[in-house]
Design an enzyme around this catalytic site. Sequence first.
Site, PDB file in Angstrom:
ATOM      1  N   GLY A  50     -24.002   5.054  -3.827  1.00 13.82           N
ATOM      2  CA  GLY A  50     -24.955   5.913  -4.527  1.00 13.82           C
ATOM      3  C   GLY A  50     -24.331   7.067  -5.264  1.00 13.82           C
ATOM      4  N   LEU A  58     -18.291  -1.877  -0.506  1.00 13.02           N
ATOM      5  CA  LEU A  58     -19.139  -0.928  -1.232  1.00 13.02           C
ATOM      6  C   LEU A  58     -18.902  -1.015  -2.742  1.00 13.02           C
ATOM      7  CD1 LEU A  58     -18.926   2.232   1.070  1.00 13.02           C
ATOM      8  CD2 LEU A  58     -20.682   0.443   1.011  1.00 13.02           C
ATOM      9  N   LEU A  86     -21.901   1.142  -4.458  1.00 12.73           N
ATOM     10  CA  LEU A  86     -23.050   0.957  -3.572  1.00 12.73           C
ATOM     11  C   LEU A  86     -23.294   2.138  -2.642  1.00 12.73           C
ATOM     12  CD1 LEU A  86     -22.442  -2.806  -2.718  1.00 12.73           C
ATOM     13  CD2 LEU A  86     -24.224  -1.858  -4.212  1.00 12.73           C
ATOM     14  N   TYR A 142       0.839  -1.189   0.000  1.00 12.35           N
ATOM     15  CA  TYR A 142       0.000   0.000   0.000  1.00 12.35           C
ATOM     16  C   TYR A 142       0.886   1.255   0.000  1.00 12.35           C
ATOM     17  CZ  TYR A 142      -4.012  -3.018   1.198  1.00 12.35           C
ATOM     18  OH  TYR A 142      -4.984  -3.977   1.206  1.00 12.35           O
ATOM     19  N   GLY A 154     -17.238   1.922  -4.315  1.00 13.61           N
ATOM     20  CA  GLY A 154     -18.032   3.148  -4.268  1.00 13.61           C
ATOM     21  C   GLY A 154     -19.358   3.060  -4.986  1.00 13.61           C
TER      22      GLY A 154
END
Length: 340
Positions: A217, A210, A215, A53, A213
């Site tokens: 919205g 998610l 999920l 990372y 991203g």
Amino acid sequence: MEYRTLGRSGCAVSRLCLGTMTFGAESDEKVSHAQLDRFAEAGGTLVDTADVYAAGESERIIGRWFADRPAELTDRIVLATKGRFAMAGDPNGLGLSARHLTRALDASLGRLGLDTVDLYQAHAWDPVTPLEETLLTLDGFVKAGKIRYYGFSNFTGWQLTKAVHLARKLRIAGPVTLQPQYSLLVREIEWEIVPAARDAGLGLLPWSPLGGGWLSGKYRRDQRPSGATRLGEDPGRGMEAWERRGTDRTWAIIDAVQRVAESREISMAEVALAWVTDRPAVASTILGARTVEQLETNLRAADLHLDEAETEALDAASDLHAPDYPYGVLGVDQRSRELG
């Protein structure tokens, strides 16, 4: 914040985990430290990173946070990192060999400024290194006190099962966790990987809950993303790419999540996180955030549980409609056993 154990281990962790892939890349050190502070304040205890990372900077940022905070705070943190992928051009600088893992772990501990990491994870399967070599190396880390537990990430069902049973045969420490991609958009792991993990007593640590991203919205049908979002900056980004993921099934799932969110007057992210966190065998769901504000939204799912009707609606919208065999209706019939 609720707590669960890491698989069959006795180590308790928060049901939400702070993922730190953004640290040093999309989040600078000040923002990263603010996320760690807020997560700990909310009762969060599990923090997940990896050597790759931001080319090691995520670990360095976490290490400086540990050094700057009082022991009463940092002692509560269960820290997880990973090794497997290349950090340099050395032909032995990647994989799950004894040579590479030993060097990778020592380098991670150096960047973190710690003598021990709680959970060390093989970041992915290595088709070259004999599995026995990898498992004996990980067991050696446990015996040496460099790690307390180990787990895997991105293993398939057969790879996981093979590793679990080989560890038992060798009479050495076995894995306690598996970190797979898992969300309403990505449920294929339920066919083989989740049953394998449950059979072995491993706790799941879902990443990308998610769906990158989707999920939350932030995206709209027939409106190509733009601006300061991951897909706005890079529409072709990996598995979450706009062209790859923007299917009719995805939009149906997003619509279902939105309906639940509106009925509860909460965010879509909270709904999606609550769904995956309450799936069988999940120990802790990994949150990824660029900002403290995004983290705040996600943390609101800490004690959220959907009711049966909401869960069924989301299950139906995200159903994979598997082929009849071996995962669909005919396959289930083949495996069923009626008594009476």
